[in-house]
Design a protein around this motif. Structure first.
Motif, PDB file in Angstrom:
ATOM      1  N   UNK A 276     -31.756   8.599 -15.741  1.00 56.19           N
ATOM      2  CA  UNK A 276     -32.609   8.831 -14.568  1.00 56.19           C
ATOM      3  C   UNK A 276     -32.361  10.209 -13.964  1.00 56.19           C
ATOM      4  N   UNK A 277     -31.105  10.656 -14.000  1.00 58.62           N
ATOM      5  CA  UNK A 277     -30.771  11.944 -13.397  1.00 58.62           C
ATOM      6  C   UNK A 277     -31.292  13.123 -14.209  1.00 58.62           C
ATOM      7  N   UNK A 278     -31.471  12.931 -15.526  1.00 59.77           N
ATOM      8  CA  UNK A 278     -31.788  14.073 -16.388  1.00 59.77           C
ATOM      9  C   UNK A 278     -33.141  13.985 -17.090  1.00 59.77           C
ATOM     10  N   UNK A 279     -33.811  12.861 -17.014  1.00 58.59           N
ATOM     11  CA  UNK A 279     -35.025  12.665 -17.799  1.00 58.59           C
ATOM     12  C   UNK A 279     -36.081  13.740 -17.540  1.00 58.59           C
ATOM     13  N   UNK A 280     -36.306  14.065 -16.303  1.00 58.09           N
ATOM     14  CA  UNK A 280     -37.377  15.014 -15.970  1.00 58.09           C
ATOM     15  C   UNK A 280     -36.835  16.339 -15.463  1.00 58.09           C
ATOM     16  N   UNK A 281     -35.591  16.615 -15.743  1.00 63.48           N
ATOM     17  CA  UNK A 281     -34.938  17.787 -15.174  1.00 63.48           C
ATOM     18  C   UNK A 281     -35.021  18.992 -16.093  1.00 63.48           C
ATOM     19  N   UNK A 282     -35.345  20.149 -15.548  1.00 66.55           N
ATOM     20  CA  UNK A 282     -35.344  21.393 -16.306  1.00 66.55           C
ATOM     21  C   UNK A 282     -33.918  21.712 -16.744  1.00 66.55           C
ATOM     22  N   UNK A 283     -33.778  22.112 -17.987  1.00 60.87           N
ATOM     23  CA  UNK A 283     -32.453  22.420 -18.506  1.00 60.87           C
ATOM     24  C   UNK A 283     -31.743  21.236 -19.100  1.00 60.87           C
ATOM     25  N   UNK A 284     -32.411  20.098 -19.163  1.00 64.89           N
ATOM     26  CA  UNK A 284     -31.838  18.894 -19.768  1.00 64.89           C
ATOM     27  C   UNK A 284     -32.784  18.337 -20.817  1.00 64.89           C
ATOM     28  N   UNK A 285     -32.197  17.730 -21.831  1.00 64.51           N
ATOM     29  CA  UNK A 285     -32.986  17.049 -22.870  1.00 64.51           C
ATOM     30  C   UNK A 285     -32.314  15.706 -23.124  1.00 64.51           C
ATOM     31  N   UNK A 286     -33.083  14.633 -23.078  1.00 62.99           N
ATOM     32  CA  UNK A 286     -32.538  13.288 -23.265  1.00 62.99           C
ATOM     33  C   UNK A 286     -32.965  12.737 -24.617  1.00 62.99           C
ATOM     34  N   UNK A 287     -31.971  12.338 -25.401  1.00 64.73           N
ATOM     35  CA  UNK A 287     -32.232  11.615 -26.649  1.00 64.73           C
ATOM     36  C   UNK A 287     -31.914  10.146 -26.406  1.00 64.73           C
ATOM     37  N   UNK A 288     -32.946   9.327 -26.327  1.00 63.61           N
ATOM     38  CA  UNK A 288     -32.754   7.888 -26.152  1.00 63.61           C
ATOM     39  C   UNK A 288     -32.616   7.231 -27.518  1.00 63.61           C
ATOM     40  N   UNK A 289     -31.606   6.405 -27.656  1.00 64.05           N
ATOM     41  CA  UNK A 289     -31.407   5.663 -28.882  1.00 64.05           C
ATOM     42  C   UNK A 289     -32.364   4.461 -28.934  1.00 64.05           C
ATOM     43  N   UNK A 290     -32.528   3.862 -30.112  1.00 66.81           N
ATOM     44  CA  UNK A 290     -33.364   2.664 -30.204  1.00 66.81           C
ATOM     45  C   UNK A 290     -32.936   1.601 -29.206  1.00 66.81           C
TER      46      UNK A 290
ATOM     47  N   UNK B 155     -36.878  23.310 -29.910  1.00 70.05           N
ATOM     48  CA  UNK B 155     -37.288  24.274 -28.889  1.00 70.05           C
ATOM     49  C   UNK B 155     -36.261  24.331 -27.758  1.00 70.05           C
ATOM     50  N   UNK B 156     -35.605  23.203 -27.478  1.00 70.51           N
ATOM     51  CA  UNK B 156     -34.557  23.170 -26.460  1.00 70.51           C
ATOM     52  C   UNK B 156     -33.273  23.814 -26.962  1.00 70.51           C
ATOM     53  N   UNK B 157     -32.885  23.507 -28.206  1.00 71.36           N
ATOM     54  CA  UNK B 157     -31.600  23.961 -28.724  1.00 71.36           C
ATOM     55  C   UNK B 157     -31.605  25.411 -29.211  1.00 71.36           C
ATOM     56  N   UNK B 158     -32.716  25.860 -29.785  1.00 75.58           N
ATOM     57  CA  UNK B 158     -32.729  27.166 -30.450  1.00 75.58           C
ATOM     58  C   UNK B 158     -32.288  28.314 -29.554  1.00 75.58           C
ATOM     59  N   UNK B 159     -32.817  28.465 -28.346  1.00 74.85           N
ATOM     60  CA  UNK B 159     -32.359  29.595 -27.517  1.00 74.85           C
ATOM     61  C   UNK B 159     -30.899  29.482 -27.107  1.00 74.85           C
ATOM     62  N   UNK B 160     -30.395  28.261 -26.999  1.00 73.28           N
ATOM     63  CA  UNK B 160     -28.984  28.086 -26.668  1.00 73.28           C
ATOM     64  C   UNK B 160     -28.103  28.479 -27.848  1.00 73.28           C
TER      65      UNK B 160
ATOM     66  N   UNK C  73     -22.021  33.515 -27.419  1.00 76.89           N
ATOM     67  CA  UNK C  73     -20.973  33.123 -26.479  1.00 76.89           C
ATOM     68  C   UNK C  73     -21.136  31.690 -25.977  1.00 76.89           C
ATOM     69  N   UNK C  74     -22.029  30.912 -26.602  1.00 79.92           N
ATOM     70  CA  UNK C  74     -22.261  29.541 -26.159  1.00 79.92           C
ATOM     71  C   UNK C  74     -21.039  28.672 -26.441  1.00 79.92           C
ATOM     72  N   UNK C  75     -20.659  27.880 -25.458  1.00 83.00           N
ATOM     73  CA  UNK C  75     -19.634  26.858 -25.621  1.00 83.00           C
ATOM     74  C   UNK C  75     -20.330  25.498 -25.589  1.00 83.00           C
ATOM     75  N   UNK C  76     -20.057  24.669 -26.585  1.00 81.34           N
ATOM     76  CA  UNK C  76     -20.630  23.323 -26.638  1.00 81.34           C
ATOM     77  C   UNK C  76     -19.510  22.333 -26.363  1.00 81.34           C
ATOM     78  N   UNK C  77     -19.701  21.488 -25.363  1.00 79.81           N
ATOM     79  CA  UNK C  77     -18.701  20.487 -24.995  1.00 79.81           C
ATOM     80  C   UNK C  77     -19.300  19.101 -25.216  1.00 79.81           C
TER      81      UNK C  77
END
Length: 394
Positions: free
Chosen positions: A148-162, A43-48, A53-57
């Protein structure tokens, strides 16, 4: 210390050894965690990704930067989008060069701890210089500044590793491979057969730990890693592992299979070992095979090793110095890097032990640190408009 058995006893119980050995299990866990979050991630990635014209860095520092160098060629081809690898150390020091155009951007940040100053600075610069930017954070530390900076931020998605991927050892091992595997799965889709094949292949290598340990007796003076395309990034990471765990005592170098002849080949001498990562692509792999033959002719077959993928039974037929991981022949080079690097990790670890170092902390004087220190993030003086007016040099 003169034999592999002695070295194995020295390494027993060290964090770095444990973290190398645990990787197959960590990969299975990381893949399972990602599957459980697949709906919200898509749901986060699909619209992007729907934007042409999306650039992924892909960005990170040190080993984390090399994740991007391995993944970018594969993801760019798969997504038919502009995918680039830019180290945070470059992005932070030269933002005008790497963010020259205000185009919709997805910044994918890799970080073991998330506490390196460049990690958060890179995301802050992107926010400042770009009108439309989203953040995918791939990190191993829930307590890190980046999370901490991105966990609850709109426009960000955090993937935490094990949790156990947040390595205690100095060198990144399971953190590197879990983040690399996760970003490939994130964009390419869940692939349980691929994950299981990689885990099984790594277990093959780990079962040959004593044979890899024997390569460190005596410790080579120079080690060169070569690979093409995505495997050039892997060669760079492998050379860094050798430098880190030997505290710089072993000269380590990397290059592409084709690029090595253009001057860097001069690093080789009679005390060198060269390791060539063979591509799974027959066309690309032909260039790897060419450099293998050339180097075996010049410095001796016993000093040129290869790591490759093959069908069942191939390892039994392999020549001395050829390490074949069975069951991976259907995977591309970006996936292969996840398993291939285990060879380099073990080799560097045993060289460290043979040198009498402590691999969990090869720099006891603090000259080099697990989480980088001494970095000052300077305020951005120029305005974004001024940066873009100059534009990139042609």
């Amino acid at each position: 210390m003169s034999d592999a058995a002695t070295l194995s006893a020295v390494l027993a119980g060290t964090a770095t050894h444990r973290e190398i050995l645990q990787q197959p299990g960590v990969w299975r866990e990381a893949a399972r965690d990602l599957r459980e979050r697949r709906t919200e991630l898509d749901a986060f990635l699909a619209p992007l990704l729907a934007r042409e014209d999306l650039r992924i860095v892909l960005t990170g520092a040190g080993t984390s930067a090399f994740i991007g160098q391995i993944a970018a060629p594969s993801l760019g081809a798969r997504l038919d989008r502009r995918v680039e690898a830019v180290a945070t150390t470059d992005l932070v020091s030269h933002p005008a060069a790497y963010l020259p155009q205000d185009v919709p951007t997805l910044l994918v940040s890799f970080a073991r701890s998330g506490d390196s100053p460049e990690s958060t600075a890179a995301t802050e610069l992107a926010d400042r210089l770009l009108g439309e930017v989203s953040h995918l954070i791939v990190t191993c530390n829930p307590d890190g500044a980046l999370n901490r900076a991105h966990q609850a931020r709109t426009g960000s998605f955090v993937l935490l590793m094990p949790e156990r991927s947040h390595d205690d050892g100095f060198a990144m091992t399971s953190s590197f491979t879990s983040m690399l595997l996760s970003v490939l799965l994130a964009f390419r889709g869940d692939d349980e057969p691929a994950v299981e094949a990689l885990a099984a292949a790594a277990e093959q290598l780990l079962a040959q730990e004593k044979q890899i340990a024997a390569l460190a007796v005596p410790v080579p003076q120079r080690v060169v890693y070569l690979g093409g395309g995505p495997l050039t990034g892997l060669a760079r990471e492998s050379a860094l592992k050798q430098l880190e765990l030997s505290a710089g005592s072993v000269v380590a170098y990397f290059d592409s299979s084709l690029g090595f002849r253009h001057g860097p080949k001069a690093v080789l001498d009679g005390h060198s070992i060269a390791v060539v990562y063979r591509s799974a692509d027959p066309y690309s792999g032909a260039y790897d095979e060419d450099i293998v033959r050339e180097l075996r002719s010049s410095i001796g077959p016993e000093r040129v090793l290869t790591v490759s993928a093959g069908p069942a039974g191939t390892q039994a037929e392999a020549a001395d110095g050829d390490w074949v991981l069975e069951g991976l022949e259907t995977l591309d080079d970006a996936y292969l890097a996840v398993a291939y690097v285990v060879f380099a990790q073990l080799f560097a670890l045993y060289c460290s032990a043979a040198l009498g170092l402590t691999p969990d902390n090869p720099f006891p004087d603090g000259d080099v640190n697990r989480v980088v220190k001494g970095v000052t993030i300077h305020p951005l003086i120029e305005t974004p408009a001024a940066f873009r007016a100059a534009g990139p040099r042609q």
